[in-house]
Write an enzyme that holds these catalytic residues in place. Structure first.
Site, PDB file in Angstrom:
ATOM      1  CG  HIS A 267       1.825   0.400   9.615  1.00  0.00           C
ATOM      2  ND1 HIS A 267       1.231   0.386   8.381  1.00  0.00           N
ATOM      3  CD2 HIS A 267       2.079  -0.907   9.917  1.00  0.00           C
ATOM      4  CE1 HIS A 267       1.142  -0.862   7.942  1.00  0.00           C
ATOM      5  NE2 HIS A 267       1.629  -1.665   8.869  1.00  0.00           N
ATOM      6  CG  HIS A 308      -0.350   5.597  -0.377  1.00  0.00           C
ATOM      7  ND1 HIS A 308       0.682   4.685  -0.441  1.00  0.00           N
ATOM      8  CD2 HIS A 308      -1.210   5.123   0.564  1.00  0.00           C
ATOM      9  CE1 HIS A 308       0.439   3.700   0.419  1.00  0.00           C
ATOM     10  NE2 HIS A 308      -0.694   3.943   1.044  1.00  0.00           N
ATOM     11  CG  ASP A 365      -5.004   5.796   5.114  1.00  0.00           C
ATOM     12  OD1 ASP A 365      -5.339   4.731   5.659  1.00  0.00           O
ATOM     13  OD2 ASP A 365      -3.905   5.955   4.556  1.00  0.00           O
TER      14      ASP A 365
END
Length: 429
Positions: A267, A308, A365
């Site tokens: 996560h 993603h 990210d």
């Protein structure tokens, strides 16, 4: 809103037709209301809840195929470009953007509640020198309920609002204290004249011996990281906060549960994984070989920070952060081999047909990891910074749930263990 109905028939059973309402939201796919199934002796089987709407919400909407992220209807690109983190906090919590007076009052309240009860510092003195910052965050956020007794009444909207301000205001202070403890430096008091991101960087990198000067470009990049992580619909940590809240738990316990969930590498650890991958590649001369390995389906090596799970096209947050990433690297002029590797990977991913055809674009990210590395923030703090930004999303969902009739969360299961059997004495086993 009920649009129409569906009828479920169980093969082999007479009179098995079950009418199910089909509900539609403002945007997005319609959902089948399966509540009547339990009255007929059935439940659905959906591991990971990938096809289950666990609640109704008005806060955030994601269209992964189109690459859309909306907060209260506003595209994330517009918010990141024109707004700041505290204005996004106001929006998520209240449903509308503030006017000037509302914005100033909200900002002022947050700024003047960043201090912690001084006894909380005793918790940090009790942690080992090498304690993980996320472990310290879980403990200290949960412990806030033992200090702030006047904001534990979840049935009182005013009490919930006080808890909301305390959590948003004090989370950066707790995070910076976690970092300072890990490097053996004294904690820095917050400064009320600084904005949210500036104050965090001051508490992270300042020291009591000299004045802190926060670079506005770096503060702006940090503010955008907070904005882009503020909420992301019903993810694992948000669902955990809602589930904990459904039991009547106090707000600090619920947010601590969210932090614990975020700590999981599947996560909140994705930007950490990006930096670990760059370290594994090791040198810019190895990038081509790494890309070749990533294309080989029989090779276990994967490029982290590309594509993603939710966004099947592009991550709208990544476009915003790429610009900030370029500004930060240009401002700092850092000569870092890991950042050179990241830039080369980005160049390949944006031009190579393999990545383009599979829509494996750099995600949020990837860029947040590069920015945090450039700012000198250690890997162990990456998820902590994610938690700071996400706190407002957790609170918004928690408060939304408590503001309407709700039930305690109680998922069902498909039991595949032993049927009933008799106990045997130990001599007979």
């Amino acid at each position: 809103m009920v649009d129409t109905k569906a009828t479920l028939s169980i093969k082999g059973e007479s009179d098995s037709a079950i009418d199910l309402d089909i509900r539609s939201g403002t945007v997005g796919p319609s959902v089948v209301d399966i509540a009547p199934l339990s009255k007929n002796g059935y439940f659905t089987f959906d591991p990971g809840f990938v096809a289950t709407a666990s609640c109704e919400s008005k806060i955030t909407y994601i269209d992964g195929d189109a690459g859309t992220l909306l907060h209260r209807g506003y595209p994330i690109e517009q918010l990141a470009e024109k707004s700041d983190y505290l204005e996004v906090c106001y929006l998520l919590l209240n449903g509308e953007l503030p006017n000037r007076e509302e914005k100033e009052a909200f900002d002022r309240t947050v700024r003047y509640h960043t201090m912690l009860n001084d006894n909380i510092a005793d918790f940090y003195r009790g942690f080992r020198y090498d304690a993980h910052p996320m472990a310290m965050m879980c403990a200290t956020v949960g412990a806030m309920s033992s200090f702030y007794h006047d904001s534990l009444d979840i049935n009182d909207p005013e009490s919930r609002q006080v808890a909301t301000f305390r959590l948003i205001s004090k989370m950066p202070t707790l995070a910076a204290m976690s970092y300072k403890h890990s490097i053996g430096q004294p904690s820095m008091y917050p400064r009320n004249e600084l904005d949210y991101a500036e104050n965090f960087l001051h508490m992270m990198f300042g020291n009591p011996c000299e004045e802190t000067n926060v670079n506005p470009i770096l503060a702006d990049a940090m503010d955008k990281i907070f904005i882009l992580h503020a909420d992301h619909e019903q993810n694992a940590s948000t669902s955990t906060v809602r589930l904990a809240g459904s039991s009547g738990a106090n707000p600090f316990a619920c947010i601590a549960a969210g932090i614990a969930t975020l700590w999981g590498p599947s996560h909140g650890g994705a930007n950490e994984a990006v930096l670990r991958m760059l370290g594994e590649i090791g040198d810019i001369s190895n990038v081509e070989a790494a890309v070749k390995r990533a294309k080989d389906k029989d090779d276990a090596f994967r490029l982290m920070g590309f594509g993603h799970r939710v966004y099947k096209n592009f991550d709208p947050r990544a476009k915003v952060l790429k610009k900030s990433c370029d500004q930060v690297l240009g401002e700092l002029g850092i000569n870092d081999p890991l950042l050179d590797i990241a830039r080369k990977l980005e160049e390949i991913a944006l031009e190579d047909s393999y990545f383009i055809d599979k829509k494996l674009y750099p995600n949020v990210d990837f860029y947040s990891g590069i920015i945090l590395q450039a700012l000198g923030i250690p890997l162990s703090m990456f998820t902590v910074i994610f938690a700071i930004g996400r706190t407002v999303g957790w609170i918004a969902h928690w408060n939304e749930m408590l503001s309407e009739p709700y039930k305690i969360g109680r998922p069902r299961q498909l039991y595949t263990g032993h049927a009933i059997r008799d106990y045997r004495d130990i001599e007979q086993r």
